[in-house]
Scaffold this motif. Structure first.
Motif, short mmCIF file in Angstrom:
data_model
loop_
_atom_site.label_atom_id
_atom_site.label_comp_id
_atom_site.label_asym_id
_atom_site.label_seq_id
_atom_site.Cartn_x
_atom_site.Cartn_y
_atom_site.Cartn_z
N SER A 52 0.86 -1.19 0.00
CA SER A 52 0.00 0.00 0.00
C SER A 52 0.89 1.24 0.00
N GLU A 56 1.93 0.38 5.12
CA GLU A 56 1.43 -0.37 6.28
C GLU A 56 0.89 -1.74 5.93
N ARG A 57 0.45 -1.93 4.69
CA ARG A 57 -0.11 -3.22 4.29
C ARG A 57 0.67 -3.79 3.12
N TRP A 70 -0.88 -8.56 4.98
CA TRP A 70 -0.09 -8.40 6.19
C TRP A 70 -0.13 -6.94 6.63
N ARG A 71 -0.06 -6.70 7.93
CA ARG A 71 0.15 -5.35 8.46
C ARG A 71 1.58 -5.31 8.97
N TRP A 72 2.32 -4.29 8.53
CA TRP A 72 3.71 -4.14 8.94
C TRP A 72 3.87 -2.82 9.65
N ASN A 73 4.48 -2.84 10.83
CA ASN A 73 4.63 -1.62 11.62
C ASN A 73 6.05 -1.06 11.57
N ILE A 80 -3.43 -10.11 8.52
CA ILE A 80 -4.73 -9.55 8.91
C ILE A 80 -5.86 -10.08 8.04
N LYS A 102 -7.53 0.95 0.35
CA LYS A 102 -7.15 -0.22 1.13
C LYS A 102 -8.34 -1.04 1.64
#
Length: 159
Positions: A52, A56-57, A70-73, A80, A102
């Motif tokens: 994205s 974040e995704r 996936w969510r990545w921080n 997710i 998104k």
């Protein structure tokens, strides 16, 4: 490497390997960031990745037809959303594309279908859309209202 993409304001690169792992790498140093992302014991080859715009995704598509978001921080990743077996694609997923807002994901496959996924409901939207040949690519318009798909026989579809 079957797929690669930039993420987090182009400071990192995410690579997808034949063993089903993803690895984030610092763009400047080439050093790994954290442990590889692994999603199952089957280790199906990841063939497609899309990040994205905000980084974040991360969406992935696999040789076994599975889709994951996936969510990545910036340090760790968590799945997710994940497609269920026998729902969606039956062959290699060659492209995954997150919509600009998104809320939706489009995926295309060598099974000649395009699938739309509702990421909030975590399910497919409608039936897969059949094409004339194996699909090879897809892209959302910047405003998210249209999607173009391309096939290995040179056809372009606008949805």
């Amino acid at each position: 490497l079957p797929a690669i993409a930039f993420l987090l304001r182009d400071q990192h690169i995410i690579t997808c390997s034949h063993d089903g792992c993803l690895q984030v790498i610092e763009e400047k140093t080439g050093k790994p960031v954290g442990d590889p992302w692994q999603y199952d014991k089957e280790r199906s080859q990841i063939c497609a990745v899309h990040v994205s715009p905000d980084g974040e995704r991360v969406a992935t598509g696999s040789k076994d037809g599975k889709i994951r978001v996936w969510r990545w921080n910036g340090k760790t990743a968590k799945i997710i959303a994940e497609s269920k077996k026998h729902i969606g694609h039956t062959d290699l997923v060659c492209a995954v594309i997150l919509s600009p807002d998104k809320r939706m994901l489009a995926s295309v496959s060598f099974d000649r279908t395009l699938c739309f996924w509702d990421l909030n409901a975590k399910q497919i939207i409608g039936q897969p859309l059949l094409h004339s040949a194996d699909l090879t690519c897809a892209a959302f318009a910047a405003n998210g209202t249209s999607l173009a798909t391309g096939t290995c026989d040179g056809e372009i579809y606008i949805w």
